[in-house]
Design a protein around this motif. Structure first.
Motif, PDB file in Angstrom:
ATOM      1  N   GLU A   1      -8.437  91.906  20.396  1.00 57.05           N
ATOM      2  CA  GLU A   1      -7.606  92.981  19.849  1.00 57.05           C
ATOM      3  C   GLU A   1      -7.766  94.271  20.644  1.00 57.05           C
ATOM      4  O   GLU A   1      -6.842  95.059  20.767  1.00 57.05           O
ATOM      5  CB  GLU A   1      -7.957  93.222  18.367  1.00 57.05           C
TER       6      GLU A   1
ATOM      7  N   SER B   1      -0.384  84.653  21.478  1.00 58.24           N
ATOM      8  CA  SER B   1      -0.023  85.964  20.917  1.00 58.24           C
ATOM      9  C   SER B   1      -0.402  86.002  19.443  1.00 58.24           C
ATOM     10  O   SER B   1       0.428  86.095  18.559  1.00 58.24           O
ATOM     11  CB  SER B   1       1.466  86.239  21.115  1.00 58.24           C
ATOM     12  N   PHE B   2      -1.674  85.900  19.195  1.00 54.69           N
ATOM     13  CA  PHE B   2      -2.165  85.833  17.819  1.00 54.69           C
ATOM     14  C   PHE B   2      -2.365  87.221  17.217  1.00 54.69           C
ATOM     15  O   PHE B   2      -2.105  87.444  16.050  1.00 54.69           O
ATOM     16  CB  PHE B   2      -3.481  85.051  17.777  1.00 54.69           C
ATOM     17  N   THR B   3      -2.827  88.131  18.034  1.00 53.98           N
ATOM     18  CA  THR B   3      -3.144  89.453  17.478  1.00 53.98           C
ATOM     19  C   THR B   3      -1.859  90.164  17.041  1.00 53.98           C
ATOM     20  O   THR B   3      -0.766  89.858  17.524  1.00 53.98           O
ATOM     21  CB  THR B   3      -3.859  90.347  18.518  1.00 53.98           C
TER      22      THR B   3
ATOM     23  N   ARG C   1       1.833  89.893  18.678  1.00 55.75           N
ATOM     24  CA  ARG C   1       2.929  89.279  17.955  1.00 55.75           C
ATOM     25  C   ARG C   1       4.172  90.161  17.976  1.00 55.75           C
ATOM     26  O   ARG C   1       5.299  89.688  18.022  1.00 55.75           O
ATOM     27  CB  ARG C   1       2.512  88.984  16.504  1.00 55.75           C
TER      28      ARG C   1
ATOM     29  N   GLN D   1       1.508  80.267  10.625  1.00 53.41           N
ATOM     30  CA  GLN D   1       0.606  80.841  11.624  1.00 53.41           C
ATOM     31  C   GLN D   1      -0.849  80.541  11.242  1.00 53.41           C
ATOM     32  O   GLN D   1      -1.646  80.164  12.094  1.00 53.41           O
ATOM     33  CB  GLN D   1       0.846  82.356  11.706  1.00 53.41           C
TER      34      GLN D   1
ATOM     35  N   MET E   1      -8.354  83.703  21.654  1.00 50.42           N
ATOM     36  CA  MET E   1      -6.998  84.096  21.265  1.00 50.42           C
ATOM     37  C   MET E   1      -7.036  85.243  20.258  1.00 50.42           C
ATOM     38  O   MET E   1      -6.013  85.746  19.847  1.00 50.42           O
ATOM     39  CB  MET E   1      -6.262  82.921  20.606  1.00 50.42           C
ATOM     40  N   GLY E   2      -8.242  85.596  19.816  1.00 52.22           N
ATOM     41  CA  GLY E   2      -8.339  86.652  18.810  1.00 52.22           C
ATOM     42  C   GLY E   2      -8.420  86.105  17.396  1.00 52.22           C
ATOM     43  O   GLY E   2      -8.218  86.836  16.429  1.00 52.22           O
ATOM     44  N   ILE E   3      -8.681  84.791  17.285  1.00 49.06           N
ATOM     45  CA  ILE E   3      -8.805  84.193  15.956  1.00 49.06           C
ATOM     46  C   ILE E   3     -10.242  84.376  15.458  1.00 49.06           C
ATOM     47  O   ILE E   3     -11.189  84.105  16.190  1.00 49.06           O
ATOM     48  CB  ILE E   3      -8.458  82.690  16.004  1.00 49.06           C
TER      49      ILE E   3
END
Lengths: 234, 617, 293
Positions: free
Chosen positions: A75, A101-103, A107, C163, C181-183
Motif C-alpha cells: 500500500e 491491483s488489490f490495494t 483498484r 474479490q 499483492m497487498g493481501i
C-alpha cells in the motif's frame, strides 16, 4: 526514495545480512550484484517485509517502513516481482492481474493500468482466460511483471527476473524493465545476469557475505577489476 | 582441537549403550537415580494407590518411549499405537484363556504386532505428517471393529476376562509389588532398546531419513527398510506392555484396548517430555501421570472429563509454548543428562561466514595428480520428459577415471535432471547409464542404493543437511556406508572433517551453519562415503569469490586421490580452472563439448549461455 | 429393485450429511493447509449451542442459525488467531498436536458441563417422513441435501466471483505472492477458518434436530469427514461433495447388506486404499502432492 540503514536479517538462527546500507533515488535503476547466498534476495525480502529486519531501518519516501506488515508495504507503494514468478497457478491470467491491483489505490486505476499492461505485453492479453500454470516460463515471467505493475507501485523490486529463461526472452525482460523505469517507476533489481543488468542500470551495489562491499555507477562497476573477475567471469 | 571426550573412556558395557564420555556417564547416573526412585518410592510408601500410580507411570513411560522410536526417531506421527497395545492385550488374554502363560503370550503378541507394524509401515511410509496420522487412526479403527466383530476370538463388545488363577506364572497377583517389578523391568528394557537404537547406525539412519529423505537415500540409506525396522520394534515393545496391562487390569474390551484417546495420551507424554529424545517420554510420564491419576482418584466420577480436559489444554499449551518438550527447557546440566547426544557441545548460536572463514583447510594436501585412466561412467542417448516437455534430449557423455568433467548451461537447461538420472533419483525415459566398478565390470544401476553401491556419490544443489544433527553426525551418516560400527564411523567422520577443515565445528548443529558451511558439509558427507565417482551440483555457488581459490584447490585435491568428478557449475572461473573437459547443455541437449578454452569460444555456447557481450568483452 | 432404490435414497441422504460437515474442513485445508483434527468438535459444540438456544427460547431449531452461525464463525477465527497462527512456522507434527489437543479439550469440556448423557434437540416436525416409492427419508434430511448443494455452489461462486473469494484462493495458492499483492494473509486465514467453522455451524443446525447431541458426536462425524475430504482431493470442495455421495452410498449399501460394524470396516478400508494409492484424491490430477514425498 528508498534508504536501508545498517540492516541485519536472517532466517532462524542464521544471519544472512550483516548490516546492509544502500540508497535508491527516484527514477533510478539500481542493481545489487552478488553470489548465490550473499544476501541479495534477503535484502529484497526485508524491504518488502516478507522477513523482518533484526536491526537497522528501512525508509521509503521519508517514512520508516521497518517491520511494517507486508501488505502495508504494498500500500505504501513498493511491489516486488518475486524470484521464480510465483504466480497463482490455478487462477487465470486475468485473475492474476486482478490480484495485482488489490490495494484500494490500485483498484481505482485498474482500467488504465490494464490498458497499459496490455500495450506493453500484447502476448499476455491473448492468454487472459488461460490458467497461469499452463503458460511457458517466459510468458509466466511477463505475467508476473505485469501483475507487479498492476499495483501502481512507485518502486518495483525485481528478484532474478531472467532466471531460467531462454536468452531471447531474457533480452525482452530487460527491455521491459527499462520501459518500466522510463515510465517513471523506480527499479531495484537483483540479477545473476550481472553484465546485462549493469548495462541497463544507473548504479549498482556489490554484496558479499551479507555486506555491501562496493557501490557506484554501473559503468564504473563494469570496469572494476574485482567485479569483472568475480561476477563477469572475465 | 581434540575433544575432551576421548580422555574419559566409559566401560565397554556402557559404551555399547552410547555412553562414551564423562558427561554421558553423569547423565546415566541421573537416569539411574530417577529409575531407582520410580521403583523404590511405592515400596517405601507401601500404599496401594501409590503403587497403582507408579505402575501406571511405568506403563505409560514404556509406551511413550516405544512410540518415540517411530514417532520421534523416524518422525512418523502415529496416532494409532493403541492398536499394538490392543493386539498385545488381546493376544495375551486369548492365550491365557487357552491355558498359555502370558510370559509366552506377550512374545506371541509382540510377533503379531511386529508383523502388523511391518504390513502397515510398508504401504504408508511415503505418507507424511497429518496423512500418516490419519492412516494410523484408520488402522486403529479397523482393529477396533475387528475386535468387536470377531466374537469367537475376542468375545466381542463385552470384552474378555482372565480366568481365576494367581501367581507369577499367570502374571496376576493379589498384591501390587510383583506387577510393579514386571512393568518396571519392561520399562527398563524399552529404554535400553531406545537408547541402543538412538546411538547405533539404525538411529542415525532413522533421523537422517526423517530430516531429509532424498539426502538419506543419496547416502545409501535403505530408507524404507529402516522405517520398517523401527515400526516393527516399536510395535513389539508396545505390544508387550499391552499384554502386561491386560493381566494387570484382568479385563479388556474393544473400546478400551483400541482407543484413540489412549493413543493420544501416549503421544502426549512423549511430546511433553521431548519427542525424539531417549529419556524425554519417561520424564513426560513421570510429570503427567500423577496429576491425572490423583485428580481421578480424588474427584472420581464427579469430575467426568476433567482429566481429559486437562490433557487437551496441556497439549495445546505445550505445543504453543515449548514445542520441544521439557527436556529442552531443563537446566543445561540436567538437559545434557537426559539428552546427551542431542546436546553435545552445541553452542546454540549461529556461525557467521567469518567464523566459517577459519574453517578453510590450512593445508589441503595437493599430491601428484595421477593420469586420467579408463572410462568409469558412460551415458548413452539419455532422454527424459516431464509432461510432454523434453527436459533431457539424447544426452551422451563419458567420464574417465581421475577426470573432472564440467557441465555448464543456463538455469532450467536440465543439468540437475541429468544428475538425478546419474544417481538413480529419476528413471530415464530412454537411453542408459552405465557405471564401471573397481574391477572394470559394467553395471546398469537403477536405484540410488545401486549407484551408491557402485561408489557414485552426489551433492545437492539446494543443500540438504540433516538440520538437527551435528556436523559430526551428518558426516557419520555418510561414513556408515563403509563403517557399520559407530566408533569406526565417528573416526572416519573426524578424519574427513579434518581434511576439509571442519574439525572445529564437529559438534555444531548443522542448522547453525551458514550457506558456505552447508555446501562444505554436503561435500564432507559424500566424501565420507569415499566415492569413486563424485557428482557435484553447484558446490561453488555461495562461496565468496575471495575464497574460491581454496575451494578449487580442495576439489583438485579430491581429484588427485583418483576420484572422478562431474561438476555442474555456474562460476565460470571454477569451471575453467577445474575442468579437463566441459559439456554445455541447453534446453536439455548437449550443444558443445570439449576442453574449456575451446568451449567458451564456441558460437552456440556464447549465444545460449554466456551472452553476446561476454564474448565481445 | 426396490431395496436398491431405498438404499440409493438413503445413501444420498447420508452423503449430503457428510458433505455438509466436510465442506468447512476441506476449505480450511485447501487454504490454510491445516488439517483441523478438532473439526468434529466444532460441530459438536455448535450442536450443543443449537440445543441450548432451541430449548431455552423454545424456538424452531432452524431459528438458532441467527446465533449459531456468527458464534461458529467467531470460534473459527479465534482458533486460527490464537492457536494456529502462532504455530504457522512450526513443524507439521506440532500443528497436528495443537488441533488434537483442542479436540480433546473441547470433548471433555462438554463432558464436564453437560455430563455423558445424550441430549435431544426438539425435532419440530423435521423428522416427518417423506415417501417416494419404496424410498423414505425425513424432511430434515431433504433440507440437508438441498443445503449441502447450495453451500457447495455458494462457496464456489464466492471463491471465484468476489474479490474476497479470489484473495482467499490466491492466498491458498501462494501465500507469499499474496502478501506481495497487498493481501493481509493472516486476516484471510482468519476469515477462511471462520467460514469453515460457519459451515459446520450450519451443519449443526441442520443435524441437531435429527441426531442426538453428545460430546462424542463430533468424533463420529469427523472420521467420515476425513475419509470424504481425502477421497475428494484435499482442498477440492466439489470433490468433497462427490466423495460424500460415494461414501454415503457405500455406507447405505454396506450397512444394509453387511451390518453396521462391517460397514465401518468397508469405509475405512476404502479410505486407506485411497490414502495409500491415490493420496491426491480420486479426481485430482498429479498436483497437490505436498503431503507425500
Amino acid at each position: 526514495m528508498l534508504k536501508l540503514n545498517d540492516v541485519m536479517a536472517g532466517y532462524g538462527s542464521t544471519t544472512i545480512l550483516h548490516g546492509v546500507s544502500l540508497e535508491v533515488n527516484a527514477g533510478e535503476i539500481v542493481t545489487i550484484v552478488g553470489g548465490n547466498g550473499a544476501g541479495k534476495t534477503t535484502t529484497l525480502r526485508v524491504i518488502s517485509s516478507l522477513i523482518r529486519a533484526r536491526s537497522g531501518q528501512v525508509q521509503f519516501e521519508g517514512r520508516d517502513i521497518t517491520g511494517m506488515k507486508a501488505h502495508k508495504v504494498v500500500e505504501a507503494g513498493i511491489t516486488m516481482v518475486p524470484e521464480a514468478r510465483q504466480l497463482f497457478p490455478e487462477m487465470t491470467v486475468l485473475e492474476n492481474l486482478q490480484m495485482g491491483s488489490f490495494t484500494r489505490h490500485a483498484r481505482a486505476h485498474y482500467k488504465e493500468k490494464l490498458d497499459e499492461v496490455v500495450g506493453l505485453f500484447p502476448r499476455v492479453a491473448e492468454r487472459f482466460s488461460q490458467q497461469a500454470q499452463s503458460l511457458s516460463g517466459g510468458e509466466q515471467q511477463m505475467v508476473a511483471i505485469a501483475r507487479g505493475m498492476m499495483a501502481c507501485p512507485r518502486l518495483m523490486l525485481f528478484d532474478e527476473p531472467s532466471l531460467g529463461l531462454a536468452p531471447i526472452v531474457v533480452k525482452q525482460v530487460f527491455d521491459v524493465v527499462r520501459a518500466i523505469a522510463a515510465g517513471g517507476t523506480t527499479v531495484l533489481i537483483v540479477e545473476q545476469n550481472v553484465y546485462q543488468t549493469l548495462k541497463i542500470a544507473d548504479r549498482g551495489y556489490v554484496i558479499e557475505n551479507g555486506e555491501i562491499v562496493m557501490g557506484g555507477e554501473a559503468e564504473q562497476l563494469i570496469g572494476d577489476d574485482h567485479v569483472r573477475k568475480a561476477y563477469l567471469g572475465i | 582441537m581434540p575433544s575432551q571426550k576421548q580422555t574419559t573412556r566409559a566401560p565397554a558395557l556402557l559404551r555399547a549403550l552410547g555412553v562414551d564420555n564423562s558427561a554421558d556417564m553423569r547423565g546415566t547416573l541421573y537416569v539411574l537415580l530417577l529409575l531407582a526412585a520410580l521403583l523404590l518410592t511405592p515400596i517405601v510408601v507401601g500404599d496401594d494407590f501409590v503403587y497403582h500410580v507408579f505402575i501406571t507411570i511405568c506403563l505409560f513411560a514404556g509406551l511413550a518411549t516405544a512410540w518415540n522410536i517411530v514417532g520421534g526417531f523416524a518422525g512418523q506421527l502415529s496416532l494409532g499405537h493403541a492398536m499394538y497395545y490392543g493386539i498385545g492385550a488381546y493376544t495375551g488374554m486369548i492365550l491365557v484363556n487357552a491355558g498359555i502363560t502370558p510370559w509366552i503370550g506377550m512374545f506371541v503378541g509382540a510377533a503379531v504386532s511386529a508383523v502388523v507394524g511391518v504390513l502397515i509401515a510398508y504401504p504408508c511410509f511415503r505418507l507424511k505428517g497429518p496423512f500418516y496420522a490419519l492412516a494410523s487412526i484408520a488402522f486403529l479403527e479397523v482393529f477396533h471393529v475387528l475386535a468387536i466383530e470377531l466374537k469367537w476370538l475376542t468375545g466381542g463388545a463385552t470384552g474378555k476376562m482372565v480366568p481365576l488363577q494367581v501367581g507369577w506364572e499367570w502374571m496376576i497377583f493379589r498384591e501390587r509389588l510383583p506387577s510393579l517389578i514386571i512393568v518396571f523391568g519392561m520399562l527398563c528394557f524399552t529404554l535400553v532398546v531406545a537408547q541402543v537404537i538412538r546411538h547405533r547406525r539404525l538411529g542415525f539412519y532413522l533421523i537422517a531419513t526423517r530430516e531429509r529423505e532424498s539426502a538419506a537415500r543419496a547416502a545409501g540409506i535403505p530408507t524404507v527398510r529402516v522405517r520398517i525396522y523401527a515400526a516393527a520394534i516399536s510395535a513389539a515393545l508396545v505390544s508387550i506392555l499391552g499384554t502386561f496391562h491386560a493381566m494387570y487390569l484382568t479385563f479388556i474390551e474393544p473400546d478400551a484396548a483400541f482407543n484413540l484417546v489412549f493413543s493420544i495420551q501416549i503421544v502426549l507424554f512423549a511430546l511433553v517430555g521431548g519427542i525424539g529424545t531417549v529419556f524425554g517420554p519417561l520424564l513426560g510420564a513421570i510429570l503427567l501421570v500423577p496429576i491425572t491419576e490423583i485428580s481421578r482418584g480424588l474427584l472420581g466420577a464427579s469430575a467426568l472429563g476433567l482429566h481429559g480436559f486437562v490433557y487437551g489444554v496441556i497439549l495445546m499449551l505445550v505445543v504453543v509454548f515449548m514445542p520441544d518438550g521439557i527436556v529442552r527447557v531443563l537446566p543445561q546440566r540436567l538437559r545434557a543428562a537426559m539428552d546427551p547426544e542431542e546436546f553435545d557441545d552445541t553452542r546454540g548460536e549461529a556461525l557467521d561466514d567469518e567464523a566459517m572463514g577459519e574453517m578453510h583447510p590450512e593445508s589441503v594436501k595437493t599430491g601428484e595428480r595421477p593420469p586420467v585412466g579408463r572410462e568409469v561412467l558412460r551415458v548413452d542417448h539419455l532422454v527424459k520428459n516431464f509432461g510432454g516437455l523434453a527436459v533431457t534430449q539424447d544426452v551422451s557423455l563419458t567420464l574417465r577415471e581421475g577426470e573432472v568433467l564440467g557441465i555448464i548451461g543456463p538455469n532450467g537447461a536440465g543439468k540437475t535432471t541429468l544428475f538425478n538420472m546419474l544417481s538413480g533419483f529419476l528413471a530415464a525415459d530412454g537411453g542408459s547409464v552405465a557405471v564401471m566398478d573397481a574391477n572394470g565390470n559394467v553395471h546398469q544401476p537403477q536405484t540410488p542404493a545401486d549407484f551408491v553401491g557402485l561408489g557414485v556419490g552426489r551433492t545437492f544443489q539446494i543443500v540438504q543437511p540433516f538440520a538437527s544433527m551435528t556436523v559430526e553426525e551428518n558426516i557419520m551418516v555418510g561414513a556408515f556406508h563403509r563403517h557399520p560400527g559407530v566408533d569406526a564411523a565417528r573416526a572416519a567422520a573426524r578424519e574427513i572433517a579434518e581434511e576439509l577443515g571442519m574439525a572445529r565445528y564437529l559438534h555444531e548443529e548443522a542448522r547453525n551453519l551458514p550457506i558456505g558451511g552447508l555446501k562444505r558439509l554436503e561435500v564432507a558427507r559424500v566424501m565420507a562415503m569415499r566415492p569413486r565417482i563424485l557428482l557435484l551440483d553447484e558446490v561453488m555457488a555461495g562461496i565468496n569469490p575471495s575464497d574460491l581459490l581454496e575451494a578449487i584447490r580442495l576439489i583438485k585435491a579430491i581429484r588427485d586421490t583418483g576420484v572422478s568428478i562431474i561438476a555442474i557449475e555456474h562460476v565460470m572461473r571454477a569451471v575453467m580452472d577445474l575442468s579437463d573437459r566441459v559439456v554445455v547443455i541447453n534446453s536439455g541437449a548437449v550443444i558443445a563439448e570439449g576442453d574449456p578454452e575451446t568451449v567458451v569460444r564456441d558460437e552456440a555456447v556464447i549465444e545460449a549461455y554466456l551472452g553476446k557481450e561476454h564474448g565481445n568483452a | 429393485m426396490d431395496l436398491v432404490f431405498t438404499n440409493i435414497v438413503n445413501g444420498l441422504m447420508l452423503g449430503a450429511l457428510y458433505a455438509i460437515v466436510s465442506v468447512g474442513l476441506t476449505l480450511v485445508f485447501g487454504i490454510v493447509k491445516v488439517i483441523n483434527f478438532a473439526h468434529g468438535e466444532f460441530l459438536m459444540v455448535s450442536m450443543f449451542l443449537v440445543y441450548l438456544v432451541t430449548t431455552f427460547f423454545g424456538v424452531h431449531p432452524y431459528f438458532s442459525l441467527i446465533l449459531v452461525l456468527p458464534a461458529a464463525f467467531v470460534m473459527g477465527m479465534l482458533v486460527q488467531r490464537l492457536l494456529i497462527e502462532p504455530l504457522q512456522n512450526s513443524d507439521e507434527h506440532i500443528m497436528i498436536f495443537a488441533t488434537v489437543g483442542l479436540s480433546i479439550a473441547l470433548i471433555n469440556l462438554m463432558l464436564l458441563i453437560f455430563g455423558p448423557d445424550i441430549l435431544n434437540t426438539p425435532s419440530s416436525g423435521l423428522r416427518q417422513p417423506v415417501n417416494i416409492g419404496s424410498g423414505m427419508f425425513l424432511t430434515g434430511q431433504l433440507n440437508i441435501l438441498i443445503c449441502a448443494i447450495a453451500v457447495v455452489g455458494g462457496i464456489h461462486l464466492f471463491l471465484t466471483r468476489t474479490q474476497l473469494g479470489r484473495s482467499i484462493r490466491a492466498t491458498g495458492q501462494n501465500r507469499s505472492a499474496a502478501q506481495l499483492m497487498g493481501i493481509n494473509v493472516s486476516w484471510i486465514y482468519m476469515v477462511t477458518f471462520g467460514i469453515g467453522a460457519a459451515c459446520v455451524g450450519l451443519a449443526a443446525v441442520l443435524i441437531a434436530p435429527l441426531y442426538p447431541t453428545s460430546p462424542e458426536v463430533g468424533q463420529y462425524f469427523v472420521l467420515l469427514s476425513f475419509v470424504v475430504v481425502v477421497m475428494g482431493g484435499l482442498g477440492s470442495i466439489t470433490g468433497a461433495l462427490v466423495a460424500s455421495m460415494i461414501i454415503g452410498l457405500v455406507d447405505a449399501f454396506a450397512g444394509f447388506y453387511l451390518g453396521a460394524n462391517v460397514k465401518d470396516l468397508v469405509v475405512f478400508g476404502i479410505f486407506l486404499l485411497v490414502l495409500i494409492f491415490r493420496p491426491q484424491g480420486l479426481f485430482g490430477g498429479a498436483r497437490n502432492l505436498s503431503h507425500v514425498s
